[in-house]
Scaffold this active site. Structure first.
Site, PDB file in Angstrom:
ATOM      1  N   ASN A  31       0.800  41.290  20.596  1.00 50.58           N
ATOM      2  CA  ASN A  31      -0.365  42.144  20.282  1.00 50.58           C
ATOM      3  C   ASN A  31      -1.309  42.256  21.473  1.00 50.58           C
ATOM      4  O   ASN A  31      -2.389  42.844  21.362  1.00 50.58           O
ATOM      5  CB  ASN A  31      -1.104  41.641  19.035  1.00 50.58           C
ATOM      6  CG  ASN A  31      -1.699  40.261  19.237  1.00 50.58           C
ATOM      7  OD1 ASN A  31      -1.684  39.726  20.348  1.00 50.58           O
ATOM      8  ND2 ASN A  31      -2.235  39.678  18.178  1.00 50.58           N
ATOM      9  N   LEU A  32      -0.919  41.685  22.601  1.00 49.81           N
ATOM     10  CA  LEU A  32      -1.683  41.751  23.854  1.00 49.81           C
ATOM     11  C   LEU A  32      -3.090  41.170  23.707  1.00 49.81           C
ATOM     12  O   LEU A  32      -3.991  41.523  24.463  1.00 49.81           O
ATOM     13  CB  LEU A  32      -1.726  43.190  24.412  1.00 49.81           C
ATOM     14  CG  LEU A  32      -0.359  43.803  24.744  1.00 49.81           C
ATOM     15  CD1 LEU A  32      -0.517  45.234  25.262  1.00 49.81           C
ATOM     16  CD2 LEU A  32       0.384  42.962  25.786  1.00 49.81           C
ATOM     17  N   GLY A  35      -2.032  38.190  26.021  1.00 48.41           N
ATOM     18  CA  GLY A  35      -0.989  38.569  26.984  1.00 48.41           C
ATOM     19  C   GLY A  35      -1.451  39.793  27.773  1.00 48.41           C
ATOM     20  O   GLY A  35      -2.496  40.382  27.486  1.00 48.41           O
ATOM     21  N   ALA A  73       3.954  33.194  20.669  1.00 53.96           N
ATOM     22  CA  ALA A  73       2.669  33.844  20.392  1.00 53.96           C
ATOM     23  C   ALA A  73       1.735  32.894  19.664  1.00 53.96           C
ATOM     24  O   ALA A  73       1.984  32.546  18.511  1.00 53.96           O
ATOM     25  CB  ALA A  73       2.909  35.095  19.552  1.00 53.96           C
ATOM     26  N   ASN A  91      -3.748  32.322  13.183  1.00 52.37           N
ATOM     27  CA  ASN A  91      -2.772  32.872  14.137  1.00 52.37           C
ATOM     28  C   ASN A  91      -1.579  31.944  14.338  1.00 52.37           C
ATOM     29  O   ASN A  91      -0.445  32.400  14.485  1.00 52.37           O
ATOM     30  CB  ASN A  91      -3.433  33.129  15.494  1.00 52.37           C
ATOM     31  CG  ASN A  91      -4.350  34.337  15.435  1.00 52.37           C
ATOM     32  OD1 ASN A  91      -4.256  35.151  14.521  1.00 52.37           O
ATOM     33  ND2 ASN A  91      -5.257  34.441  16.385  1.00 52.37           N
ATOM     34  N   TYR A 140      -5.858  22.781  17.477  1.00 54.11           N
ATOM     35  CA  TYR A 140      -4.703  23.342  18.179  1.00 54.11           C
ATOM     36  C   TYR A 140      -3.465  22.462  17.961  1.00 54.11           C
ATOM     37  O   TYR A 140      -2.418  22.936  17.510  1.00 54.11           O
ATOM     38  CB  TYR A 140      -5.004  23.480  19.673  1.00 54.11           C
ATOM     39  CG  TYR A 140      -3.783  23.804  20.488  1.00 54.11           C
ATOM     40  CD1 TYR A 140      -3.019  24.938  20.218  1.00 54.11           C
ATOM     41  CD2 TYR A 140      -3.361  22.956  21.527  1.00 54.11           C
ATOM     42  CE1 TYR A 140      -1.876  25.228  20.951  1.00 54.11           C
ATOM     43  CE2 TYR A 140      -2.228  23.249  22.261  1.00 54.11           C
ATOM     44  CZ  TYR A 140      -1.489  24.376  21.969  1.00 54.11           C
ATOM     45  OH  TYR A 140      -0.359  24.662  22.680  1.00 54.11           O
ATOM     46  N   ASN A 169       2.128  19.780  30.734  1.00 54.07           N
ATOM     47  CA  ASN A 169       1.216  20.754  31.371  1.00 54.07           C
ATOM     48  C   ASN A 169       1.973  21.831  32.148  1.00 54.07           C
ATOM     49  O   ASN A 169       2.376  21.612  33.299  1.00 54.07           O
ATOM     50  CB  ASN A 169       0.223  20.024  32.270  1.00 54.07           C
ATOM     51  CG  ASN A 169      -0.809  19.277  31.457  1.00 54.07           C
ATOM     52  OD1 ASN A 169      -0.474  18.416  30.651  1.00 54.07           O
ATOM     53  ND2 ASN A 169      -2.064  19.622  31.626  1.00 54.07           N
ATOM     54  N   HIS A 188      -7.491  26.097  32.909  1.00 54.84           N
ATOM     55  CA  HIS A 188      -6.497  25.113  33.349  1.00 54.84           C
ATOM     56  C   HIS A 188      -6.733  24.665  34.787  1.00 54.84           C
ATOM     57  O   HIS A 188      -7.167  25.451  35.630  1.00 54.84           O
ATOM     58  CB  HIS A 188      -5.085  25.682  33.182  1.00 54.84           C
ATOM     59  CG  HIS A 188      -4.737  25.896  31.745  1.00 54.84           C
ATOM     60  ND1 HIS A 188      -4.750  27.133  31.150  1.00 54.84           N
ATOM     61  CD2 HIS A 188      -4.419  25.026  30.770  1.00 54.84           C
ATOM     62  CE1 HIS A 188      -4.444  27.010  29.875  1.00 54.84           C
ATOM     63  NE2 HIS A 188      -4.245  25.730  29.617  1.00 54.84           N
ATOM     64  N   ASP A 285      -9.992  14.860  25.674  1.00 53.27           N
ATOM     65  CA  ASP A 285      -8.970  14.644  26.701  1.00 53.27           C
ATOM     66  C   ASP A 285      -8.440  13.212  26.663  1.00 53.27           C
ATOM     67  O   ASP A 285      -9.180  12.270  26.949  1.00 53.27           O
ATOM     68  CB  ASP A 285      -9.567  14.877  28.107  1.00 53.27           C
ATOM     69  CG  ASP A 285      -9.486  16.312  28.550  1.00 53.27           C
ATOM     70  OD1 ASP A 285      -8.681  17.070  27.973  1.00 53.27           O
ATOM     71  OD2 ASP A 285     -10.222  16.676  29.488  1.00 53.27           O
TER      72      ASP A 285
HETATM   73  N1  UDP Z   1      -9.661  19.390  34.311  1.00 55.71           N
HETATM   74  C1  UDP Z   1     -10.738  19.185  35.174  1.00 55.71           C
HETATM   75  N2  UDP Z   1     -11.454  20.275  35.566  1.00 55.71           N
HETATM   76  C2  UDP Z   1     -11.152  21.543  35.190  1.00 55.71           C
HETATM   77  C3  UDP Z   1     -10.046  21.749  34.320  1.00 55.71           C
HETATM   78  C4  UDP Z   1      -9.320  20.647  33.900  1.00 55.71           C
HETATM   79  O1  UDP Z   1     -11.050  18.055  35.542  1.00 55.71           O
HETATM   80  O2  UDP Z   1     -11.864  22.478  35.580  1.00 55.71           O
HETATM   81  C5  UDP Z   1      -8.861  18.251  33.881  1.00 55.71           C
HETATM   82  C6  UDP Z   1      -8.800  18.084  32.359  1.00 55.71           C
HETATM   83  O3  UDP Z   1      -9.896  17.291  31.914  1.00 55.71           O
HETATM   84  C7  UDP Z   1      -7.447  17.381  32.181  1.00 55.71           C
HETATM   85  C8  UDP Z   1      -6.608  17.932  33.339  1.00 55.71           C
HETATM   86  O4  UDP Z   1      -7.539  18.469  34.274  1.00 55.71           O
HETATM   87  O5  UDP Z   1      -7.582  15.995  32.364  1.00 55.71           O
HETATM   88  C9  UDP Z   1      -5.671  19.031  32.900  1.00 55.71           C
HETATM   89  O6  UDP Z   1      -6.422  19.978  32.149  1.00 55.71           O
HETATM   90  P1  UDP Z   1      -5.853  21.385  31.698  1.00 55.71           P
HETATM   91  O7  UDP Z   1      -6.957  22.109  30.991  1.00 55.71           O
HETATM   92  O8  UDP Z   1      -5.238  22.064  32.881  1.00 55.71           O
HETATM   93  O9  UDP Z   1      -4.663  21.022  30.698  1.00 55.71           O
HETATM   94  P2  UDP Z   1      -4.638  20.122  29.367  1.00 55.71           P
HETATM   95  O10 UDP Z   1      -4.240  18.736  29.834  1.00 55.71           O
HETATM   96  O11 UDP Z   1      -5.976  20.182  28.710  1.00 55.71           O
HETATM   97  O12 UDP Z   1      -3.573  20.761  28.546  1.00 55.71           O
END
Ligand code: UDP
Length: 322
Positions: A31-32, A35, A73, A91, A140, A169, A188, A285
């Site tokens: 559904n873009l 994406g 998706a 979703n 999530y 990751n 990310h 985290d």
């Molecule tokens: N992270 C960070 N600064 C950022 C984005 C991410 O320090 O601007 C850290 C985040 O806390 C995690 C790691 O990098 O420990 C990977 O984060 P990301 O969001 O890429 O993937 P996730 O592990 O949440 O799926």
């Protein structure tokens, strides 16, 4: 053979389409919403629609002779899922239920599902196997684990076989440089560092320096998107040949890198220095997430080809062109 790729205009979906093209016919349903049309391959049949829409699914399953569904998706940001749980459950769970219902109705019996390391929550050991307890700590992760349970039940009752792939990751870009990671807004780590090194952001924020890790920052297992894509194709072929059925597999490199190490690797690849600000932890985290991918190696001989520096090199090529 025709594969329906739900979410084929997204990051991991579009890279998987590239691996399928040539050997399979591909129909993309997207559904873009997250994406992008520029990630769509020219060689696919594209249906712009929502997988929660029964009419669209009836159209797809009656128009094309679909042999299997790859389902990418989904909404996939942890923080957003905490703020918008209804959207995530709607979703990620409800729409997937509709998709499964329509697959059963139309007699489509093979399903490859994108799941996540977020299903493990804060694991009680550093190297995570598929036997590690699943205790997701955000909507999530819960939404993905719910679908995993639903799949087991549906497979038990109906003619459906599935493989669940729990990604660690995902990072990197396609070797051609024509597709890569693109999120709006970007959250990310690797894309954020590279955008900063390209002058598109003032600095990088490192979320937390007091974790129980060697340098105090979080440790993650980064896996190239093309390695993930290949695992989907292998999983489907494994289902088809009867080698595997109704299994859950981790997909990671088995090596953990701290946020500081990732920044250093990006500096090395780009030849540029980063401006880094150390800030508070980001809620939710876990300190360390590293996969054991032994199970899929044993079952399907899947082995990642790319290590961290190669992942960053491919991402750097892509980001430099944007
Ligand atoms: N992270 C960070 N600064 C950022 C984005 C991410 O320090 O601007 C850290 C985040 O806390 C995690 C790691 O990098 O420990 C990977 O984060 P990301 O969001 O890429 O993937 P996730 O592990 O949440 O799926």
């Amino acid at each position: 053979m025709t594969i329906l790729v739900c979410g084929g205009a997204g990051y991991i979906g579009s890279h998987t389409v590239k691996e399928l093209i040539g050997n399979y016919e591909v129909v993309v349903l997207d559904n873009l919403s997250t994406g992008y049309p520029f990630l769509l391959d020219d060689n696919v049949t594209f249906v712009n629609g929502d997988l929660g829409d029964e009419e669209v699914l009836d159209f797809v399953f009656t128009t094309y002779k679909i042999d299997a569904v790859f389902h990418f998706a989904a909404n996939s940001l942890v923080g957003e899922s905490v703020e918008k749980p209804l959207m995530y459950y709607g979703n990620n769970v409800s729409s997937t239920l509709t998709l499964l219902k329509k697959m059963v109705e139309h007699g489509v019996g093979k399903f490859i599902f994108s799941s996540t390391a977020a299903t493990y929550g804060i694991p009680n050991k550093e190297i995570i196997t598929e036997e590690t307890a699943t205790n997701p700590i955000n909507p999530y992760g819960r939404s993905k684990l719910m679908v995993e349970h639903i799949l087991a039940d549906v497979a038990h009752a109906h003619n459906l076989q599935y493989v669940v792939l729990r990604y660690f990751n995902a990072a990197g870009a396609h070797e051609t440089g024509v597709i890569g990671e693109s999120h709006d807004p970007e959250s990310h780590l690797i894309p954020i560092i590279l955008q900063h090194l390209l002058g598109q952001r003032d600095q990088i924020s490192v979320f937390g320096t007091d974790y129980n890790t060697a340098d105090g920052t979080c440790v993650r297992d980064y896996i190239h998107v093309t390695d993930l894509a290949n695992a989907h194709v292998l999983a489907y072929e494994g289902l088809n040949s009867g080698k595997v059925s109704n299994e859950v597999y981790n997909l990671g490199n088995g090596a953990g890198y701290s946020v500081k190490e990732v920044i250093e690797a990006c500096e090395h690849v780009s030849g540029k220095s980063a401006v880094v600000k150390y800030v508070d932890r980001r809620p939710g985290d876990p300190a360390v997430l590293v996969a054991s991918s032994e199970k899929i190696y044993k079952a399907l001989s899947w082995k990642p080809k790319f290590q961290l520096v190669e992942i960053i090199e491919s991402a750097w090529r892509w980001h430099s062109k944007q």
